[in-house]
Design an enzyme around this catalytic site. Structure first.
Site, short mmCIF file in Angstrom:
data_model
loop_
_atom_site.label_atom_id
_atom_site.label_comp_id
_atom_site.label_asym_id
_atom_site.label_seq_id
_atom_site.Cartn_x
_atom_site.Cartn_y
_atom_site.Cartn_z
CG HIS A 145 -1.57 -9.52 2.68
ND1 HIS A 145 -1.43 -9.00 1.44
CD2 HIS A 145 -0.91 -10.56 2.70
CE1 HIS A 145 -0.99 -10.14 0.72
NE2 HIS A 145 -0.74 -11.16 1.46
CB SER A 166 -2.38 -10.07 -13.14
OG SER A 166 -1.22 -9.75 -13.11
CG LEU A 206 -16.21 5.47 -4.52
CD1 LEU A 206 -15.64 6.15 -5.93
CD2 LEU A 206 -15.17 5.39 -3.55
NE ARG A 220 2.43 -10.22 -14.15
CZ ARG A 220 3.54 -10.17 -13.54
NH1 ARG A 220 4.54 -9.86 -14.34
NH2 ARG A 220 3.80 -9.89 -12.32
CG ASP A 233 1.49 -6.80 -7.39
OD1 ASP A 233 1.41 -7.63 -6.62
OD2 ASP A 233 2.34 -6.83 -8.60
CD GLU A 282 -4.33 6.46 -21.99
OE1 GLU A 282 -3.21 6.48 -21.67
OE2 GLU A 282 -4.88 6.35 -23.15
CB THR A 314 -9.73 -16.67 -10.14
OG1 THR A 314 -9.33 -16.24 -11.54
CG2 THR A 314 -11.46 -16.41 -10.44
CD GLU A 315 -5.81 -16.03 -12.12
OE1 GLU A 315 -6.19 -15.05 -11.75
OE2 GLU A 315 -6.66 -16.78 -12.80
NE ARG A 350 3.35 -13.54 0.94
CZ ARG A 350 3.48 -12.86 -0.27
NH1 ARG A 350 4.69 -12.46 -0.70
NH2 ARG A 350 2.46 -12.81 -1.05
N GLY A 360 3.66 -8.28 -0.45
CA GLY A 360 4.71 -9.15 0.15
C GLY A 360 6.12 -8.47 -0.06
NE ARG A 361 6.90 -7.31 -5.49
CZ ARG A 361 6.00 -7.05 -6.50
NH1 ARG A 361 6.82 -6.48 -7.18
NH2 ARG A 361 4.98 -7.40 -6.65
C1 FPP Z 1 -0.94 -8.19 -3.69
O1 FPP Z 1 0.35 -8.18 -3.05
C2 FPP Z 1 -2.20 -8.21 -3.17
C3 FPP Z 1 -2.91 -9.04 -3.03
C4 FPP Z 1 -2.96 -10.40 -3.40
C5 FPP Z 1 -4.32 -8.84 -2.32
C6 FPP Z 1 -4.63 -7.20 -2.15
C7 FPP Z 1 -4.95 -7.48 -0.78
C8 FPP Z 1 -5.04 -6.13 0.00
C9 FPP Z 1 -4.58 -4.80 -0.44
C10 FPP Z 1 -5.15 -6.33 1.28
C11 FPP Z 1 -6.26 -6.96 1.71
C12 FPP Z 1 -7.58 -6.09 1.31
C13 FPP Z 1 -8.76 -6.36 1.40
C14 FPP Z 1 -10.10 -5.48 1.19
C15 FPP Z 1 -8.95 -7.76 2.09
P1 FPP Z 1 1.30 -9.44 -3.15
O2 FPP Z 1 0.94 -10.46 -1.92
O3 FPP Z 1 1.17 -10.23 -4.42
O4 FPP Z 1 2.56 -8.99 -3.22
P2 FPP Z 1 3.73 -9.54 -3.79
O5 FPP Z 1 3.94 -9.52 -5.24
O6 FPP Z 1 4.89 -8.31 -3.46
O7 FPP Z 1 4.21 -10.73 -3.21
#
Ligand code: FPP
Length: 256
Positions: A48, A207, A142, A205, A31, A218, A77-78, A44, A34-35
């Site tokens: 990613h 989520s 792995l 969370r 997570d 844990e 899914t969200e 954003r 974006g931040r």
């Molecule tokens: C959360 O950051 C991350 C995601 C929704 C997707 C996770 C994706 C990656 C780590 C990159 C892509 C990896 C692959 C293999 C496709 P957020 O956008 O919710 O961040 P925020 O909460 O700060 O907005």
């Protein structure tokens, strides 16, 4: 013993880590992309992209230190509720990631698996993922689970449907249903439950991630946003895990 990762020599120092008590299965809620981008005045998308870089390092490190199962929450899914443009970018990053990494993962004996319903992904992305799973299915290193279009509740409902189907076809007796049998109907049928669930960016969370499987995990929440989570961060969270006492609803040994 650190396994050598073919094509990449990085130094991993396992200071203060009990190699005999590594978690078998580590699951990560990645997570904060974006931040991370916003803090740097970047789009954003860049968050990613950097998130994918972080993922590369973590997969390699997990494999090298001998973690047996690594599950990452790549698309929930969200996440379909996000703007179409961001969904498109996440899908193309996923495709690009598999394209670029597959050979190296395969050479390093990584087995790629999927949790979630990939049939709802864009066709080309789904095909790429299926190809990667097929190609690596006999690998013994792995096990790398990509949770894609995954949601814990949807997974549990799907398991129920499978169970009802098997009961009505006399393939399962109602009285034989127990936790162990139920778990066999989940996408994680072949994996042990994660001992450690990591979430980055400070949110406390689950989520909708591994709702059944994380019952006794844990949970370690770290403040770093996902793109900043590196090999050292992974080792730190494992150290925190090793300092926790797992009681599974019981009591401490000395109190018995
Ligand atoms: C959360 O950051 C991350 C995601 C929704 C997707 C996770 C994706 C990656 C780590 C990159 C892509 C990896 C692959 C293999 C496709 P957020 O956008 O919710 O961040 P925020 O909460 O700060 O907005």
């Amino acid at each position: 013993m650190i396994k050598i990762w073919k094509t990449h020599q990085n130094k991993i120092i396992l200071d203060n880590l009990d190699k005999d008590r590594l978690p078998l299965h580590v699951a990560i809620i990645m997570d904060g992309n974006g931040r991370w981008a916003r803090q740097r005045g970047l789009p954003r998308t860049m968050g990613h992209r950097s998130g994918v870089e972080a993922l590369r390092g973590i997969v390699r490190c997990a494999s090298q230190i001998g973690i047996k199962y690594l599950t990452v929450y790549a698309f929930s899914t969200e996440n379909w509720k996000r703007p179409q443009s961001e969904i498109g970018i996440l899908m193309s990053l996923l495709k690009e990631y598999i394209r670029l990494e597959l050979e190296e993962l395969h050479r390093n004996d990584v087995k790629i698996c999927v949790l979630g319903n990939i049939h709802q992904l864009p066709k080309d992305v789904g095909e790429e993922v299926i190809y990667a799973c097929e190609k690596t299915k006999n690998n013994n290193g792995l096990v790398f689970n990509l949770a894609l279009n995954y949601g814990g509740r949807a997974e549990i409902i799907q398991a129920f449907q499978g169970i009802l189907h098997d009961i009505s076809n006399n393939n399962l007796a109602r009285e034989d249903l127990n936790e162990e049998v139920f778990a066999k109907y989940l996408d994680t049928a072949d994996c042990p439950d994660p001992e450690l669930v990591i979430r980055t960016s400070g949110e406390m969370r689950l989520s909708n991630f591994l709702l059944w499987q994380a019952a006794y995990s844990e949970i370690v929440v770290v403040e770093e946003c996902w793109p900043d989570f590196n090999e050292e961060s992974l080792l730190d969270t494992i150290r925190i895990y090793q300092n926790r006492e797992r009681r599974f609803g019981g009591i401490k040994k000395v109190e018995e």
